[in-house]
Design an enzyme around this catalytic site. Structure first.
Site, PDB file in Angstrom:
ATOM      1  N   HIS A 217       5.094 -21.839  21.668  1.00 31.57           N
ATOM      2  CA  HIS A 217       6.527 -22.116  21.861  1.00 31.57           C
ATOM      3  C   HIS A 217       7.144 -21.257  22.965  1.00 31.57           C
ATOM      4  O   HIS A 217       8.358 -21.249  23.126  1.00 31.57           O
ATOM      5  CB  HIS A 217       7.283 -21.944  20.538  1.00 31.57           C
ATOM      6  CG  HIS A 217       6.986 -23.040  19.545  1.00 31.57           C
ATOM      7  ND1 HIS A 217       7.447 -23.055  18.255  1.00 31.57           N
ATOM      8  CD2 HIS A 217       6.247 -24.188  19.677  1.00 31.57           C
ATOM      9  CE1 HIS A 217       7.027 -24.149  17.630  1.00 31.57           C
ATOM     10  NE2 HIS A 217       6.287 -24.848  18.476  1.00 31.57           N
TER      11      HIS A 217
ATOM     12  N   HIS B 244      -1.165 -31.422  18.187  1.00 30.60           N
ATOM     13  CA  HIS B 244      -0.903 -32.523  17.245  1.00 30.60           C
ATOM     14  C   HIS B 244      -2.124 -33.423  17.079  1.00 30.60           C
ATOM     15  O   HIS B 244      -2.267 -34.100  16.068  1.00 30.60           O
ATOM     16  CB  HIS B 244       0.326 -33.326  17.690  1.00 30.60           C
ATOM     17  CG  HIS B 244       1.608 -32.646  17.330  1.00 30.60           C
ATOM     18  ND1 HIS B 244       2.730 -33.311  16.908  1.00 30.60           N
ATOM     19  CD2 HIS B 244       1.940 -31.333  17.305  1.00 30.60           C
ATOM     20  CE1 HIS B 244       3.695 -32.445  16.646  1.00 30.60           C
ATOM     21  NE2 HIS B 244       3.241 -31.239  16.898  1.00 30.60           N
TER      22      HIS B 244
ATOM     23  N   GLY C  21      -8.459 -33.887  12.835  1.00 32.27           N
ATOM     24  CA  GLY C  21      -9.329 -33.193  13.780  1.00 32.27           C
ATOM     25  C   GLY C  21      -9.081 -33.583  15.234  1.00 32.27           C
ATOM     26  O   GLY C  21      -8.300 -34.491  15.525  1.00 32.27           O
TER      27      GLY C  21
HETATM   28  C1  HEM Z   1       3.483 -22.975  13.574  1.00 31.83           C
HETATM   29  C2  HEM Z   1       3.842 -24.193  13.262  1.00 31.83           C
HETATM   30  C3  HEM Z   1       4.554 -25.095  14.216  1.00 31.83           C
HETATM   31  C4  HEM Z   1       5.677 -25.802  13.959  1.00 31.83           C
HETATM   32  C5  HEM Z   1       6.441 -25.840  12.646  1.00 31.83           C
HETATM   33  C6  HEM Z   1       6.024 -26.491  15.174  1.00 31.83           C
HETATM   34  C7  HEM Z   1       7.106 -27.338  15.310  1.00 31.83           C
HETATM   35  C8  HEM Z   1       7.585 -27.800  16.510  1.00 31.83           C
HETATM   36  C9  HEM Z   1       8.787 -28.549  16.682  1.00 31.83           C
HETATM   37  C10 HEM Z   1       9.714 -28.984  15.553  1.00 31.83           C
HETATM   38  C11 HEM Z   1       8.942 -28.778  17.999  1.00 31.83           C
HETATM   39  C12 HEM Z   1      10.112 -29.490  18.670  1.00 31.83           C
HETATM   40  C13 HEM Z   1      10.059 -30.971  18.442  1.00 31.83           C
HETATM   41  C14 HEM Z   1      11.329 -31.601  18.918  1.00 31.83           C
HETATM   42  O1  HEM Z   1      12.379 -31.276  18.378  1.00 31.83           O
HETATM   43  O2  HEM Z   1      11.266 -32.438  19.839  1.00 31.83           O
HETATM   44  C15 HEM Z   1       7.825 -28.199  18.677  1.00 31.83           C
HETATM   45  C16 HEM Z   1       7.652 -28.211  20.037  1.00 31.83           C
HETATM   46  C17 HEM Z   1       6.564 -27.676  20.661  1.00 31.83           C
HETATM   47  N1  HEM Z   1       5.441 -27.158  20.050  1.00 31.83           N
HETATM   48 FE1  HEM Z   1       5.287 -26.653  18.107  1.00 31.83          FE
HETATM   49  N2  HEM Z   1       5.121 -26.195  16.139  1.00 31.83           N
HETATM   50  C18 HEM Z   1       4.190 -25.352  15.596  1.00 31.83           C
HETATM   51  C19 HEM Z   1       3.067 -24.859  16.224  1.00 31.83           C
HETATM   52  C20 HEM Z   1       2.726 -25.133  17.531  1.00 31.83           C
HETATM   53  C21 HEM Z   1       1.464 -24.802  18.128  1.00 31.83           C
HETATM   54  C22 HEM Z   1       0.286 -24.166  17.387  1.00 31.83           C
HETATM   55  C23 HEM Z   1       1.532 -25.192  19.423  1.00 31.83           C
HETATM   56  C24 HEM Z   1       0.495 -25.066  20.503  1.00 31.83           C
HETATM   57  C25 HEM Z   1      -0.416 -24.142  20.531  1.00 31.83           C
HETATM   58  C26 HEM Z   1       2.837 -25.763  19.629  1.00 31.83           C
HETATM   59  C27 HEM Z   1       3.315 -26.220  20.829  1.00 31.83           C
HETATM   60  C28 HEM Z   1       4.579 -26.765  21.021  1.00 31.83           C
HETATM   61  C29 HEM Z   1       5.152 -27.005  22.305  1.00 31.83           C
HETATM   62  C30 HEM Z   1       4.527 -26.664  23.652  1.00 31.83           C
HETATM   63  C31 HEM Z   1       6.405 -27.601  22.080  1.00 31.83           C
HETATM   64  C32 HEM Z   1       7.401 -28.056  23.151  1.00 31.83           C
HETATM   65  C33 HEM Z   1       7.086 -29.503  23.506  1.00 31.83           C
HETATM   66  C34 HEM Z   1       7.944 -30.085  24.606  1.00 31.83           C
HETATM   67  O3  HEM Z   1       8.752 -29.390  25.228  1.00 31.83           O
HETATM   68  O4  HEM Z   1       7.757 -31.280  24.846  1.00 31.83           O
HETATM   69  N3  HEM Z   1       3.512 -25.749  18.454  1.00 31.83           N
HETATM   70  N4  HEM Z   1       7.000 -27.614  17.749  1.00 31.83           N
END
Ligand code: HEM
Length: 319
Positions: free
Chosen positions: A195, A70, A76
């Site tokens: 994820h 994020h 950036g």
């Molecule tokens: C491809 C597009 C992506 C979308 C649409 C997306 C969206 C999301 C959403 C909606 C959540 C859950 C937020 C919540 O409900 O609290 C999430 C969690 C997460 N995302 Fe993504 N994400 C994307 C790509 C990525 C990338 C590139 C990474 C890291 C390389 C990443 C790492 C994470 C992690 C580790 C979590 C879990 C966070 C936690 O447990 O606190 N995501 N993401």
């Protein structure tokens, strides 16, 4: 004679800069040994604080990885995500898309130690990149070299988080969005493999329960319905069965239509990306390799140069 000696001295200095990585404030190029002279234990400090934090709370690995993502996708990799809001400015961290970010205290702890060891030297953006790498590694994922020398930004505005991908996006839009930052389709699918760690709130996936019945496994649908029915938007579900473990299970769950977000399941449903999901599901080593490549690119998005950047004393405040 003197002019030639001066020229040679300049050449030597440039060489030292390139080789040793002592590039000055104006340099955007990163290097592996940027802090080699100025803060030799920087990486060790980051690793030991992250290891301790993840040992105490294994779910923090997910939080630290997501913080770096994020950060980089909005203005950036400049640690703009860490800046606190002020009376006149709502910062990125207070935007809806960032409400569930976690791990800020870990970054604060690292910064505090580094400010004691080498004041004003190690940027918060580098701390984020290193902490994400160490978190992934602690969770069983790959260890990869992180070039450093990023500078911290001075702007953080909630409105800029429009640059973050929404969980309802389909593969075509994700390919376009990531492509606009220079990522290949394979990078995007591998990075989505982030994820493999962590959880999402019902607010992020409840749309699927009514509308995506053909691409959502019936037993997962019913368990998610009861989770969200009981806990509302604030209830959470894990992305895969092994949510504190960095592995290929995320991709195998997609094959079984057990992806959590629309943006996860679409990677298996779309002919543009299904092949990669299958490959990563079958070959975890290849997923790790592609993930590292993606992280290396992500960690170098839109770096701040020269006067555009600084090294913050507190990661929460512009100097
Ligand atoms: C491809 C597009 C992506 C979308 C649409 C997306 C969206 C999301 C959403 C909606 C959540 C859950 C937020 C919540 O409900 O609290 C999430 C969690 C997460 N995302 Fe993504 N994400 C994307 C790509 C990525 C990338 C590139 C990474 C890291 C390389 C990443 C790492 C994470 C992690 C580790 C979590 C879990 C966070 C936690 O447990 O606190 N995501 N993401």
């Amino acid at each position: 004679m003197r002019a030639a000696a001066a020229k040679n001295l300049v050449r030597l200095l440039i060489l030292v800069e390139v080789v040793v990585g002592l590039a000055g404030p104006g340099a955007a190029a990163l290097s592996m040994d940027y802090y080699g002279m100025s803060c030799p234990f920087a990486e060790m400090v980051v690793m030991s604080v992250v290891n301790q934090a993840v040992m105490d709370d294994p779910t923090l690995a997910a939080g630290l990885l997501r913080l770096h993502f994020h950060d980089c996708f909005v203005q950036g990799c400049d640690a703009s995500v860490l800046i606190d809001s002020t009376p006149g400015n709502t910062a990125e961290k207070d935007a809806l898309a960032n409400k569930s970010l976690r791990g800020y205290e870990v970054i604060d702890r690292i910064k505090q130690i580094l400010e004691m060891q080498c004041p004003g030297v190690v940027s918060c953006a580098d701390i984020l990149a290193l902490a994400a790498r160490d978190a992934v590694n602690m969770a069983g994922g790959p260890y990869y070299g992180v070039p450093v020398g990023r500078r911290d930004g001075t702007r953080s505005n909630a409105a800029d988080t429009i640059a973050l991908p929404a969980p309802t996006l389909n593969a075509t839009t994700l390919i376009q969005m990531f492509g606009s930052h220079g990522f290949t389709t394979q990078d995007m699918v591998a990075l989505s493999g982030g994820h493999t760690l962590g959880v999402a709130h019902c607010a992020s996936f409840k749309n699927r329960l009514a509308t995506e019945t053909t691409t959502l496994d019936a037993s997962l649908a019913s368990s998610l319905s009861s989770t969200c029915g009981a806990g509302g938007d604030g209830a959470t579900a894990t992305f895969d069965r092994t949510s504190n473990w960095f592995d290929g299970v995320y991709f195998r769950e997609l094959q079984r239509r057990r992806g959590l977000l629309t943006s996860d399941q679409t990677l298996f449903e779309s002919p543009e990306t299904q092949r990669m999901v299958n490959m990563f599901a079958m070959n975890q080593a290849y997923f790790f390799f592609a993930f590292q490549q993606g992280m290396l690119k992500m960690g170098q998005l839109d770096l701040k140069e020269g006067t555009l950047g600084e090294v913050r004393t507190s990661c929460r405040l512009v100097n």
